[in-house]
Design a protein around this motif. Structure first.
Motif, PDB file in Angstrom:
ATOM      1  N   LEU A   8       0.824  -1.157  -0.029  1.00 21.74           N
ATOM      2  CA  LEU A   8       0.001  -0.004  -0.004  1.00 21.74           C
ATOM      3  C   LEU A   8       0.934   1.306  -0.023  1.00 21.74           C
ATOM      4  N   ARG A   9       1.959   1.359   0.876  1.00 22.38           N
ATOM      5  CA  ARG A   9       2.861   2.456   0.668  1.00 22.38           C
ATOM      6  C   ARG A   9       3.569   2.641  -0.445  1.00 22.38           C
ATOM      7  N   CYS A  10       3.799   1.597  -1.170  1.00 18.92           N
ATOM      8  CA  CYS A  10       4.473   1.660  -2.549  1.00 18.92           C
ATOM      9  C   CYS A  10       3.642   2.140  -3.630  1.00 18.92           C
ATOM     10  N   SER A  11       2.308   1.881  -3.507  1.00 18.81           N
ATOM     11  CA  SER A  11       1.303   2.401  -4.325  1.00 18.81           C
ATOM     12  C   SER A  11       0.895   3.793  -4.161  1.00 18.81           C
ATOM     13  N   TYR A  12       0.920   3.964  -2.840  1.00 23.24           N
ATOM     14  CA  TYR A  12       0.817   5.500  -2.409  1.00 23.24           C
ATOM     15  C   TYR A  12       2.029   6.306  -2.977  1.00 23.24           C
ATOM     16  N   THR A  13       3.069   5.989  -3.147  1.00 25.52           N
ATOM     17  CA  THR A  13       4.328   6.528  -3.644  1.00 25.52           C
ATOM     18  C   THR A  13       4.215   6.806  -5.109  1.00 25.52           C
TER      19      THR A  13
ATOM     20  N   THR B 150     -10.977   8.671  -5.874  1.00 27.85           N
ATOM     21  CA  THR B 150     -10.482   9.207  -4.404  1.00 27.85           C
ATOM     22  C   THR B 150      -9.076   9.018  -4.505  1.00 27.85           C
ATOM     23  N   VAL B 151      -8.070   9.338  -3.648  1.00 27.64           N
ATOM     24  CA  VAL B 151      -6.427   9.255  -3.612  1.00 27.64           C
ATOM     25  C   VAL B 151      -6.768   7.841  -2.789  1.00 27.64           C
ATOM     26  N   ARG B 152      -7.489   7.557  -2.177  1.00 24.87           N
ATOM     27  CA  ARG B 152      -7.574   6.186  -1.146  1.00 24.87           C
ATOM     28  C   ARG B 152      -7.938   5.185  -2.229  1.00 24.87           C
ATOM     29  N   ASP B 153      -8.821   5.385  -3.199  1.00 28.39           N
ATOM     30  CA  ASP B 153      -9.269   4.157  -3.963  1.00 28.39           C
ATOM     31  C   ASP B 153      -8.139   4.050  -5.224  1.00 28.39           C
ATOM     32  N   ARG B 154      -7.439   5.182  -5.551  1.00 31.55           N
ATOM     33  CA  ARG B 154      -6.178   5.012  -6.304  1.00 31.55           C
ATOM     34  C   ARG B 154      -5.123   4.174  -5.786  1.00 31.55           C
TER      35      ARG B 154
ATOM     36  N   GLY C 266      -3.144  16.083   1.593  1.00 24.96           N
ATOM     37  CA  GLY C 266      -3.756  15.623   2.519  1.00 24.96           C
ATOM     38  C   GLY C 266      -3.576  14.279   3.126  1.00 24.96           C
ATOM     39  N   PHE C 267      -3.743  13.074   2.190  1.00 29.42           N
ATOM     40  CA  PHE C 267      -3.617  11.821   2.541  1.00 29.42           C
ATOM     41  C   PHE C 267      -2.170  11.602   3.151  1.00 29.42           C
ATOM     42  N   GLU C 268      -1.093  12.233   2.550  1.00 32.73           N
ATOM     43  CA  GLU C 268       0.256  12.146   2.828  1.00 32.73           C
ATOM     44  C   GLU C 268       0.507  12.616   4.374  1.00 32.73           C
ATOM     45  N   ARG C 269      -0.340  13.680   4.660  1.00 32.74           N
ATOM     46  CA  ARG C 269      -0.354  14.273   5.944  1.00 32.74           C
ATOM     47  C   ARG C 269      -0.698  13.010   7.245  1.00 32.74           C
ATOM     48  N   ASN C 270      -1.516  12.082   7.091  1.00 34.90           N
ATOM     49  CA  ASN C 270      -1.746  10.958   7.932  1.00 34.90           C
ATOM     50  C   ASN C 270      -1.430   9.698   7.287  1.00 34.90           C
ATOM     51  N   LEU C 271      -0.144   9.778   6.644  1.00 35.26           N
ATOM     52  CA  LEU C 271      -0.071   8.639   5.876  1.00 35.26           C
ATOM     53  C   LEU C 271      -0.148   7.249   6.864  1.00 35.26           C
ATOM     54  N   ASP C 272       0.526   7.280   7.724  1.00 34.20           N
ATOM     55  CA  ASP C 272       0.742   6.081   8.630  1.00 34.20           C
ATOM     56  C   ASP C 272      -0.691   5.651   9.026  1.00 34.20           C
ATOM     57  N   LYS C 273      -1.322   6.461   9.555  1.00 37.28           N
ATOM     58  CA  LYS C 273      -2.896   6.145   9.779  1.00 37.28           C
ATOM     59  C   LYS C 273      -3.792   5.571   8.611  1.00 37.28           C
ATOM     60  N   ASN C 274      -3.607   6.580   7.707  1.00 39.86           N
ATOM     61  CA  ASN C 274      -4.334   6.129   6.138  1.00 39.86           C
ATOM     62  C   ASN C 274      -3.992   4.720   5.738  1.00 39.86           C
ATOM     63  N   VAL C 275      -2.706   4.288   5.813  1.00 34.15           N
ATOM     64  CA  VAL C 275      -2.186   3.008   5.086  1.00 34.15           C
ATOM     65  C   VAL C 275      -2.721   2.006   6.222  1.00 34.15           C
ATOM     66  N   THR C 276      -2.681   2.205   7.400  1.00 39.61           N
ATOM     67  CA  THR C 276      -3.117   1.231   8.517  1.00 39.61           C
ATOM     68  C   THR C 276      -4.545   0.753   8.482  1.00 39.61           C
ATOM     69  N   ASN C 277      -5.577   2.052   8.028  1.00 39.32           N
ATOM     70  CA  ASN C 277      -6.710   1.795   7.863  1.00 39.32           C
ATOM     71  C   ASN C 277      -7.201   1.287   6.663  1.00 39.32           C
ATOM     72  N   LEU C 278      -6.236   1.475   5.646  1.00 40.42           N
ATOM     73  CA  LEU C 278      -6.707   0.814   4.508  1.00 40.42           C
ATOM     74  C   LEU C 278      -6.589  -0.561   4.557  1.00 40.42           C
ATOM     75  N   ALA C 279      -5.324  -1.047   5.252  1.00 46.15           N
ATOM     76  CA  ALA C 279      -5.014  -2.418   5.317  1.00 46.15           C
ATOM     77  C   ALA C 279      -5.890  -3.286   6.045  1.00 46.15           C
ATOM     78  N   LYS C 280      -6.343  -2.561   7.364  1.00 44.53           N
ATOM     79  CA  LYS C 280      -7.413  -2.988   7.887  1.00 44.53           C
ATOM     80  C   LYS C 280      -8.817  -3.476   7.453  1.00 44.53           C
ATOM     81  N   ALA C 281      -9.115  -2.230   6.574  1.00 42.09           N
ATOM     82  CA  ALA C 281     -10.517  -2.474   5.974  1.00 42.09           C
ATOM     83  C   ALA C 281     -10.506  -3.632   4.934  1.00 42.09           C
ATOM     84  N   LEU C 282      -9.197  -3.825   4.129  1.00 36.49           N
ATOM     85  CA  LEU C 282      -9.095  -4.936   3.067  1.00 36.49           C
ATOM     86  C   LEU C 282      -8.892  -6.207   3.898  1.00 36.49           C
ATOM     87  N   ARG C 283      -8.387  -6.163   4.967  1.00 33.37           N
ATOM     88  CA  ARG C 283      -8.151  -7.375   5.669  1.00 33.37           C
ATOM     89  C   ARG C 283      -9.309  -8.047   5.919  1.00 33.37           C
TER      90      ARG C 283
END
Length: 160
Positions: free
Chosen positions: A27-32, A96-100, A50-67
């Protein structure tokens, strides 16, 4: 992914790929890659910055939702851009950035699996290939004596 494809998986059968998609490293590689392209925000108005400002939280939340299977994509923001040389406009959907980020993570997993099966002379929407490669192939075929070409616009034909 490429190592697993080359060396195989235990028992020779793939059971799931979602764990590869929701891996935080993926997910981090994809964000990059999403950040490098920039782009407009989607319906949630979240920018790449804006997504990057909370990158750790956003990636963790995405991983959790997908899992957990609770991830749901957002609506697409529709905008219209002018067609070059025409008065018509072409619809453009902006996720959205999240979906991308999720789409890129899925692509990282799926692309190596399918890419090796695609025809060598297919150029559309392929990594490292484009219209100039297709034109070079046409030039090569012409130089080898081929004289016929078929050009079809299936969308235009289907709408008639």
């Amino acid at each position: 992914m490429l190592t697993a494809l080359d060396e195989g998986v235990r028992g020779g059968v793939w059971f799931s790929l979602i764990d590869k998609v929701f891996a935080e490293r993926n997910l981090r590689c994809s964000y990059t890659k999403v950040a490098a392209k920039g782009g407009a925000p989607g319906v949630d108005h979240m920018t790449v910055e804006g997504f990057e400002r909370n990158l750790d939280k956003n990636v963790t939340n995405l991983a959790k939702a997908l899992r957990e299977g609770t991830y749901q994509s957002s609506a697409i923001r529709r905008v219209y851009i002018p067609k070059p040389g025409r008065h018509e406009q072409r619809p453009l959907g902006i996720p959205t950035v999240r979906d991308r980020v999720v789409q890129g993570a899925v692509r990282h997993v799926m692309e190596p699996i399918f890419e090796r099966e695609f025809a060598i002379h297919a150029y559309g929407f392929r990594p490292g290939r484009g219209c100039k490669d297709a034109l070079r192939r046409v030039d090569e075929l012409l130089k080898n004596g081929y004289v016929y070409m078929v050009d079809a616009d299936l969308r235009a034909i289907a709408s008639q």
